[in-house]
Design a protein around this motif. Sequence first.
Motif, short mmCIF file in Angstrom:
data_model
loop_
_atom_site.label_atom_id
_atom_site.label_comp_id
_atom_site.label_asym_id
_atom_site.label_seq_id
_atom_site.Cartn_x
_atom_site.Cartn_y
_atom_site.Cartn_z
N VAL A 1 4.31 8.09 3.80
CA VAL A 1 5.10 7.32 4.46
C VAL A 1 6.39 7.58 4.90
O VAL A 1 6.62 7.40 5.67
CB VAL A 1 6.13 6.39 3.27
N MET B 1 -2.36 0.13 4.43
CA MET B 1 -3.47 1.03 3.49
C MET B 1 -3.62 0.70 2.60
O MET B 1 -4.88 0.61 1.64
CB MET B 1 -2.02 2.31 3.60
N VAL B 2 -2.66 -0.29 1.99
CA VAL B 2 -3.19 -1.50 1.04
C VAL B 2 -4.58 -2.02 1.40
O VAL B 2 -4.94 -2.20 0.59
CB VAL B 2 -1.84 -2.11 1.07
N SER B 3 -4.35 -2.93 2.28
CA SER B 3 -5.30 -2.66 3.07
C SER B 3 -6.88 -2.34 3.12
O SER B 3 -8.06 -3.28 2.88
CB SER B 3 -5.19 -4.47 4.14
N VAL B 4 -6.62 -1.12 3.35
CA VAL B 4 -8.07 -1.41 4.02
C VAL B 4 -8.61 0.75 4.16
O VAL B 4 -9.08 0.90 3.99
CB VAL B 4 -8.82 -0.80 5.51
N ALA B 5 -7.52 1.16 2.08
CA ALA B 5 -7.42 2.11 1.56
C ALA B 5 -9.07 2.70 1.39
O ALA B 5 -9.29 3.09 1.43
CB ALA B 5 -6.34 2.05 0.85
N GLY B 6 -9.72 1.23 0.57
CA GLY B 6 -11.24 1.79 0.13
C GLY B 6 -12.31 2.30 1.35
O GLY B 6 -12.62 2.99 1.01
N LEU B 7 -11.52 2.12 2.26
CA LEU B 7 -12.45 2.88 3.43
C LEU B 7 -12.87 3.96 3.73
O LEU B 7 -13.46 4.42 4.20
CB LEU B 7 -12.83 1.75 4.92
N ARG C 1 1.10 9.78 -1.36
CA ARG C 1 1.28 8.08 -0.96
C ARG C 1 2.71 8.60 -0.42
O ARG C 1 2.86 8.21 0.64
CB ARG C 1 1.35 6.77 -1.79
N ALA D 1 6.16 2.59 9.61
CA ALA D 1 6.02 2.73 8.06
C ALA D 1 5.52 1.28 7.26
O ALA D 1 4.67 1.30 6.85
CB ALA D 1 7.34 3.23 7.36
N PHE D 2 5.95 0.20 7.75
CA PHE D 2 5.52 -1.20 6.96
C PHE D 2 4.29 -1.18 7.77
O PHE D 2 3.84 -1.82 6.92
CB PHE D 2 6.64 -2.46 7.99
N TYR E 1 1.75 0.66 8.49
CA TYR E 1 1.28 2.10 7.05
C TYR E 1 0.81 1.22 6.01
O TYR E 1 -0.46 1.65 5.70
CB TYR E 1 2.11 3.49 8.01
N MET E 2 1.97 1.11 5.80
CA MET E 2 1.43 0.32 4.67
C MET E 2 1.08 -0.20 4.02
O MET E 2 -0.22 -0.47 3.17
CB MET E 2 2.85 0.68 3.79
N VAL E 3 1.11 -2.07 4.95
CA VAL E 3 0.27 -2.46 4.62
C VAL E 3 -1.63 -2.65 4.97
O VAL E 3 -2.31 -3.01 4.20
CB VAL E 3 0.85 -3.76 5.78
N MET F 1 -11.75 6.38 0.48
CA MET F 1 -11.68 6.74 -0.49
C MET F 1 -12.91 6.58 -1.19
O MET F 1 -13.25 5.60 -0.97
CB MET F 1 -10.44 5.67 -1.25
#
Lengths: 72, 295
Positions: free
Chosen positions: A12, A64-70, A8, A57-58, A60-62, A72
């Motif tokens: 970033v 990934m936090v909100s849609v990362a499950g899609l 991670r 970067a901001f 991207y992080m937001v 993984m």
Amino acid sequence: MIVDSIIRLTSVVAVILIVALGWSRIGAARLKKKGVEESKAKSEAKKSATKYSLIAAFLYMVAMVSVAGLFM
Amino acid sequence: MKMMYGMLMALAPATLYALYAYRLEALLLILTGVISAVAAEALFQKLTGRKITVTDGSAAITGLLLSLAVSVSTPLYALAVSAAFGIIAGKQLLGGLGKNLFNPALFGRLFYLFVFPDSILPWKLPVPWREAVDTTAAATPLEALRETGETSPEILNMFLGRIPGTLGEISALMLLIGAAFLIYKGYVRWRIPASIFATVLVVSAIAGQNPLFHFFAGSLMLGGFFMATDPMTSPRFPKGQVVFGIGIGLIIMAMRFWGWQTPGVYEFTEGTTFAILTMNLFVPYLNSKFRPARK
């Protein structure tokens, strides 16, 4: 867990670098086309590249936090 | 500089309560956060040939705010890396104090949430209250709300700090004491926290939930008084400050109701970090839009 964190962290940093390098080149070329002096164009492009890389970067992080499950 | 040290004074009650609540673990986290932030700033400025400005206190505040915004379970290395990222990426890359786009402490916190999501858990109860309930780990009030749909913890416990949470957010009373000092001294733009809290109270009342629960829960108060009011990353003009605060309040409540989470990876119930950072992006626009007309 440590490996996940390193991946991670690397991602970033990669986003920041890619956007910064890409934008500084594109931005400098656009400013030169507009007739801005080369050294000034480079320094202006560098400033905006830093700003946009941090915004990227901001986002991207937001994202990934909100849609990362899609993914993984 | 006077304002920076005033901010440190205002954070003293919450910091002392964190030390009382979590003892040595809190002390180590706070020291790590502050030392890492100050060291990262000094090192970056030294390497880039800039004047070293760590004595202005801003890096120390960033480190302290970040350490107050993490769980007591956080490993020290995670906090150290996040503090360094917040200082370098959030502040120094754009030229230092006054030129930053994002609040550095919150940028560091977003990085911490993104890179080290596992390090937040378990949430631990403050040491003095563990024996009374015979347990160490517990859900935060917002997690309990997400799981049960009820605003269950007693408001008095949230006010006094008998709940699990990040180091600095657990006692609303201590944060209010610090905030009263900041407002009395005129160090904060009061319209920002006022509009954030008003929005949260109104939205929670409309949603049929206890407004006081939402007022005292999560990092709303820590973020509203101490982070959203950062003079470098908040609007300069009154109307802009009100819009900024309303935006933060709405995003916080949206995230408390619907969340931005990925089950199994990121399971956050609080949106203060995301809300303030998102509104930070609009500060240049709000400054130009609401600039008072010259007479």
